[in-house]
Design an enzyme around this catalytic site. Structure first.
Site, PDB file in Angstrom:
ATOM      1  N   GLY A   1     -13.339  -3.451  -0.115  1.00 42.42           N
ATOM      2  CA  GLY A   1     -14.708  -2.960   0.090  1.00 42.42           C
ATOM      3  C   GLY A   1     -15.073  -1.871  -0.904  1.00 42.42           C
ATOM      4  O   GLY A   1     -16.179  -1.848  -1.440  1.00 42.42           O
TER       5      GLY A   1
ATOM      6  N   ARG B   1       0.828  -1.222   0.000  1.00 45.97           N
ATOM      7  CA  ARG B   1       0.000   0.000   0.000  1.00 45.97           C
ATOM      8  C   ARG B   1       0.856   1.263   0.000  1.00 45.97           C
ATOM      9  O   ARG B   1       0.437   2.287  -0.547  1.00 45.97           O
ATOM     10  CB  ARG B   1      -0.943  -0.003   1.197  1.00 45.97           C
ATOM     11  CG  ARG B   1      -2.032  -1.022   1.001  1.00 45.97           C
ATOM     12  CD  ARG B   1      -3.030  -0.980   2.119  1.00 45.97           C
ATOM     13  NE  ARG B   1      -4.171  -1.806   1.774  1.00 45.97           N
ATOM     14  CZ  ARG B   1      -5.016  -2.310   2.646  1.00 45.97           C
ATOM     15  NH1 ARG B   1      -4.871  -2.064   3.928  1.00 45.97           N
ATOM     16  NH2 ARG B   1      -6.029  -3.043   2.250  1.00 45.97           N
TER      17      ARG B   1
END
Ligand code: AMP
Length: 388
Positions: free
Chosen positions: A368, A37
Site C-alpha cells: 500500500g 520482514r
C-alpha cells in the site's frame, strides 16, 4: 532529503526503531511462515547496536482491534529475531507503562515491545499514548516503510515528543529508489502497470505519466481502456463507471500509453482453462493474459529503457497458463539491465515465481505504501521525519 540514522550519534543512546514486523503467522500465532520482514530491518538494528545504542523495537502485528490477543503476540518474532541477530532479544509485556520502562535496554541490548495495536490509541494517533512511547527513547528512527502510509502514534505522533525523527537504512533505500524513479529517473523510463482495477491505480497512472516516457498497461485494467477505445472486450473485467475516465486518460496521455494488441482468452475463470490467443476478444470469452505480440512489444520497450517501474501483474498470474505474460515480462525486466523498481504485493510474487528477484534493483517492502508513493501521495510517516 530526510535525516538518516547515519547522520546521528547513537553512542550510549536509547534508540526506538519503528520496524515492520507484521509477519504472516500460522498455528494460532505460534509459527512465522515468512521472516522476510524481520530480515529487512536487520541492517538497521545491527547498525544501531554497532554504534553503541540500546535498541527498543516496536511494530504492529495483525489486526487485534485495540485489545491484547495472544494469537498476535510478538513472542514468536522475538524468538526469530534473537536467532537472526545471534543475541538475546527481551520481549516486553506491553508497549508502554512502568513494566516496559523497567526493562529498557542498556547499550548493546535489544528490547522488543509487545504489539502496538493491542492499544486502540496507536491507530488513533493518540497524543497521550504517543508521549508514553516517546518516553522510552532518546532517538526515534522509522524503518517501517510498509506502515508509512498510516498516520499512527508510532509512525507520526510520537516524533514531536521525541523532537526529531530519522529514517532507518531500509526506509532510506525505499526513499532513494522510489524517489529517484518518480522524480529524476535515468531515461528512457518506462512504467509497467497491471492488476485488477483501473480505479485502484488511476492516481498512479496520472502521476507516473508526468515523469515516465512510456506507460505499458496490462492486467484486467487494460480492458476498461480497450472498451474506452470502442473495442470489444467480451466477458473480460471492465469497470463500466471508469470508461469515461479511461477515455480522458487516452486523450491526454495517449502518446505515452501502450495497450495490449493481443490477448489470451478463455470461457472460464480457472487454472488450465481451455484458451486461445486472439487480437479481438470474442463475445462470451474473457481475456486473462496479454498475448505473445504484446509481450514482444512491451519487452522491446523494456529492453531499450534505463529505468523500469513495475506495479501489478499482466494477467491472472496465479492460474497457469495465464501467468505467461507476467513471467515473460519479469524476465524481460531482469534481462534489460535497467534500474528496476518493483512495487510490493502481487508484482513481488510475480518476480519471485519468474525466479528473477535477485536481478531486480529494488523490490519495495511496502504494498500500500509503495502504491501511494508511486501515486504521488505524500506518506505521513515520511512527511513526519525531520528534513536535513
Ligand atoms: P492488483 O492487486 O490490483 O495488482 O491486482 C492483482 C490481481 O489482478 C491478481 O489477483 C490478478 O489475478 C488479477 N488480474 C490480472 N489480470 C487479470 C485479468 N485479465 N482478469 C482478471 N483478473 C486479473
Amino acid at each position: 532529503m530526510k535525516l538518516s540514522i547515519q547522520d546521528l550519534d547513537l553512542n550510549g543512546k536509547r534508540v526506538f526503531i519503528r520496524v515492520d514486523f507484521n509477519v504472516p503467522l500460522a498455528n494460532g500465532g505460534q509459527e512465522i511462515t515468512s521472516d522476510k520482514r524481520i530480515r529487512a530491518s536487520l541492517p538497521t538494528i545491527q547498525y544501531a547496536l554497532d554504534h553503541g545504542a540500546g535498541v527498543v523495537l516496536a511494530s504492529h502485528l495483525g489486526r487485534p482491534k485495540g485489545k491484547p490477543n495472544a494469537e498476535m503476540s510478538m513472542a514468536p518474532v522475538a524468538a526469530k529475531l534473537a536467532e537472526l541477530l545471534g543475541k538475546p532479544v527481551a520481549l516486553a509485556p506491553d508497549c508502554i507503562g512502568p513494566a516496559v520502562v523497567a526493562m529498557l535496554p542498556a547499550p548493546g541490548e535489544v528490547l522488543l515491545l509487545e504489539n502496538l495495536r493491542f492499544h486502540a490509541e496507536e491507530e488513533a494517533n493518540d497524543p497521550a499514548f504517543s508521549a508514553e512511547l516517546a518516553k522510552l527513547c532518546d532517538i526515534y528512527v522509522n524503518d517501517a516503510f510498509g506502515s508509512a502510509h498510516r498516520a499512527h502514534a508510532s509512525t507520526v505522533g510520537m516524533i514531536q515528543f521525541v523532537g526529531k525523527g530519522a529514517a532507518g537504512l531500509l526506509m532510506d533505500l525505499e526513499l532513494k529508489y522510489l524517489g529517484k524513479a518518480t522524480t529524476n529517473p535515468d531515461r528512457p523510463c518506462v512504467a509497467l502497470i497491471g492488476g485488477a482495477k483501473v480505479s485502484d491505480k488511476i492516481e498512479m497512472i496520472e502521476n507516473l505519466s508526468k515523469v515516465v516516457d512510456k506507460l505499458l498497461i496490462g492486467g484486467a485494467m487494460a480492458y476498461t481502456f480497450l472498451r474506452a477505445q470502442g473495442l470489444p472486450t467480451g466477458k473480460s473485467l471492465v469497470e463500466e463507471d471508469k470508461i469515461e475516465l479511461a477515455k480522458s486518460l487516452l486523450a491526454s496521455k495517449g502518446d505515452k500509453l501502450m495497450l495490449p494488441v493481443d490477448h489470451v482468452v478463455a470461457s472460464e475463470f480457472k487454472a488450465g482453462a481451455e484458451n486461445e490467443t486472439v487480437t479481438e476478444i470474442p463475445e462470451g470469452k474473457m481475456a486473462l493474459d496479454i498475448g505473445p505480440k504484446t509481450i514482444e512489444a512491451y519487452a522491446a520497450v523494456i529492453k531499450s529503457s534505463k529505468t523500469v517501474i513495475w506495479n501489478g501483474p499482466m494477467g491472472v498470474f496465479e492460474m497457469p497458463p495465464f501467468d505467461v505474460g507476467t513471467v515473460s515480462l519479469a524476465k524481460a525486466v531482469a534481462d534489460s539491465g535497467a534500474i528496476s523498481v518493483v512495487g510490493g504485493g502481487d508484482s513481488e510474487k510475480a518476480i519471485k515465481s519468474a525466479g528473477v528477484t535477485s536481478r531486480i534493483t529494488h523490490v519495495s517492502t511496502g504494498g500500500g505504501a509503495s502504491l501511494e508513493f508511486l501515486s504521488g501521495i505524500e506518506l505521513p510517516g515520511v512527511a513526519a521525519l525531520t528534513d536535513k
